[in-house]
Write a protein that holds these residues in place. Sequence first.
Motif, PDB file in Angstrom:
ATOM      1  N   ASP A 142      11.259  -6.195  -6.448  1.00 14.82           N
ATOM      2  CA  ASP A 142      10.294  -5.420  -7.215  1.00 14.82           C
ATOM      3  C   ASP A 142      10.267  -5.964  -8.641  1.00 14.82           C
ATOM      4  O   ASP A 142      11.280  -5.949  -9.342  1.00 14.82           O
ATOM      5  N   LEU A 143       9.127  -6.483  -9.069  1.00 13.16           N
ATOM      6  CA  LEU A 143       8.983  -7.031 -10.417  1.00 13.16           C
ATOM      7  C   LEU A 143       8.396  -6.021 -11.390  1.00 13.16           C
ATOM      8  O   LEU A 143       8.118  -6.360 -12.542  1.00 13.16           O
ATOM      9  N   GLY A 144       8.153  -4.813 -10.913  1.00 16.34           N
ATOM     10  CA  GLY A 144       7.730  -3.732 -11.795  1.00 16.34           C
ATOM     11  C   GLY A 144       6.244  -3.711 -12.107  1.00 16.34           C
ATOM     12  O   GLY A 144       5.444  -4.452 -11.558  1.00 16.34           O
ATOM     13  N   GLU A 145       5.924  -2.846 -13.061  1.00 17.14           N
ATOM     14  CA  GLU A 145       4.533  -2.651 -13.477  1.00 17.14           C
ATOM     15  C   GLU A 145       4.183  -3.649 -14.573  1.00 17.14           C
ATOM     16  O   GLU A 145       4.957  -3.855 -15.507  1.00 17.14           O
ATOM     17  N   VAL A 146       3.015  -4.266 -14.446  1.00 10.87           N
ATOM     18  CA  VAL A 146       2.567  -5.252 -15.435  1.00 10.87           C
ATOM     19  C   VAL A 146       1.085  -5.026 -15.738  1.00 10.87           C
ATOM     20  O   VAL A 146       0.364  -4.429 -14.954  1.00 10.87           O
ATOM     21  N   GLY A 200     -11.358  -7.173 -18.350  1.00 13.65           N
ATOM     22  CA  GLY A 200     -10.834  -5.810 -18.394  1.00 13.65           C
ATOM     23  C   GLY A 200      -9.360  -5.792 -18.001  1.00 13.65           C
ATOM     24  O   GLY A 200      -8.922  -6.552 -17.154  1.00 13.65           O
ATOM     25  N   LYS A 201      -8.600  -4.938 -18.634  1.00 17.02           N
ATOM     26  CA  LYS A 201      -7.164  -4.843 -18.357  1.00 17.02           C
ATOM     27  C   LYS A 201      -6.872  -3.609 -17.506  1.00 17.02           C
ATOM     28  O   LYS A 201      -7.529  -2.585 -17.623  1.00 17.02           O
ATOM     29  N   TYR A 202      -5.881  -3.746 -16.643  1.00 17.63           N
ATOM     30  CA  TYR A 202      -5.444  -2.637 -15.802  1.00 17.63           C
ATOM     31  C   TYR A 202      -3.982  -2.837 -15.439  1.00 17.63           C
ATOM     32  O   TYR A 202      -3.442  -3.930 -15.561  1.00 17.63           O
ATOM     33  N   GLN A 203      -3.343  -1.764 -15.021  1.00 19.22           N
ATOM     34  CA  GLN A 203      -1.939  -1.810 -14.632  1.00 19.22           C
ATOM     35  C   GLN A 203      -1.823  -2.143 -13.146  1.00 19.22           C
ATOM     36  O   GLN A 203      -2.598  -1.653 -12.334  1.00 19.22           O
ATOM     37  N   GLY A 204      -0.877  -2.990 -12.831  1.00 18.91           N
ATOM     38  CA  GLY A 204      -0.642  -3.369 -11.447  1.00 18.91           C
ATOM     39  C   GLY A 204       0.848  -3.485 -11.177  1.00 18.91           C
ATOM     40  O   GLY A 204       1.664  -3.579 -12.101  1.00 18.91           O
ATOM     41  N   LEU A 205       1.198  -3.458  -9.910  1.00 16.07           N
ATOM     42  CA  LEU A 205       2.586  -3.619  -9.494  1.00 16.07           C
ATOM     43  C   LEU A 205       2.759  -5.015  -8.912  1.00 16.07           C
ATOM     44  O   LEU A 205       1.927  -5.476  -8.141  1.00 16.07           O
ATOM     45  N   ARG A 206       3.846  -5.673  -9.253  1.00 16.73           N
ATOM     46  CA  ARG A 206       4.128  -7.005  -8.714  1.00 16.73           C
ATOM     47  C   ARG A 206       5.400  -6.953  -7.885  1.00 16.73           C
ATOM     48  O   ARG A 206       6.377  -6.332  -8.266  1.00 16.73           O
ATOM     49  N   THR A 207       5.345  -7.660  -6.763  1.00 22.54           N
ATOM     50  CA  THR A 207       6.500  -7.779  -5.880  1.00 22.54           C
ATOM     51  C   THR A 207       6.570  -9.216  -5.400  1.00 22.54           C
ATOM     52  O   THR A 207       5.548  -9.820  -5.080  1.00 22.54           O
ATOM     53  N   HIS A 208       7.773  -9.753  -5.354  1.00 19.66           N
ATOM     54  CA  HIS A 208       7.970 -11.105  -4.839  1.00 19.66           C
ATOM     55  C   HIS A 208       8.559 -10.978  -3.432  1.00 19.66           C
ATOM     56  O   HIS A 208       9.604 -10.364  -3.236  1.00 19.66           O
ATOM     57  N   TYR A 209       7.865 -11.559  -2.438  1.00 19.35           N
ATOM     58  CA  TYR A 209       8.339 -11.540  -1.058  1.00 19.35           C
ATOM     59  C   TYR A 209       8.856 -12.919  -0.685  1.00 19.35           C
ATOM     60  O   TYR A 209       8.287 -13.936  -1.089  1.00 19.35           O
ATOM     61  N   LYS A 210       9.900 -12.952   0.117  1.00 12.63           N
ATOM     62  CA  LYS A 210      10.443 -14.209   0.609  1.00 12.63           C
ATOM     63  C   LYS A 210      10.770 -14.023   2.093  1.00 12.63           C
ATOM     64  O   LYS A 210      11.439 -13.057   2.469  1.00 12.63           O
ATOM     65  N   TRP A 211      10.291 -14.969   2.912  1.00 13.73           N
ATOM     66  CA  TRP A 211      10.520 -14.903   4.353  1.00 13.73           C
ATOM     67  C   TRP A 211      11.227 -16.170   4.776  1.00 13.73           C
ATOM     68  O   TRP A 211      10.738 -17.271   4.505  1.00 13.73           O
TER      69      TRP A 211
END
Length: 151
Positions: free
Chosen positions: A24-28, A36-47
């Motif tokens: 979980d990379l948190g809210e950015v 336009g700017k907005y808040q998003g959630l970032r997640t790094h997945y590894k398989w």
Amino acid sequence: MCWSDQTVHFTFPKGSSNGLSHKDLGEVTLEDANGGKYQGLRTHYKWTPGLVVRDWRYVVRIASIDPKNIGSNSLRHALIEGLNMIPNTNMGRTAIYCNQTVKTLLDIEASDKSNVMLKTENWEGKPVTTFWGCPVRRVDSILNTEAAISA
């Protein structure tokens, strides 16, 4: 390809959750195409899956298919030859993997109701083209531009 524990299957590192991990990379703050700017959630997945080929005879490659000169009979004959190269298709779940061009040709052939080898079946509410009961799957990483194999 005929998938089973005795032929070809995927494996994952011991103790992992099917080889899938995420961080979980948190809210950015992100920016859209209009600035336009907005808040998003970032997640790094590894398989990290692994492929085990216990018996190479259960993987068949039909190569050098020229999409310009391919007739429906030659493609069907190649598929029959490929399936008959597999020692026992009852050993697991057999599937056919092809690119968009070949998949489109097979889908068109399956739409002909008089064709008994290729059919469009309903699996889990979705149409799936099958050849002799084997599902035909599209894989975009299979290219038409690969060099021809010479004997």
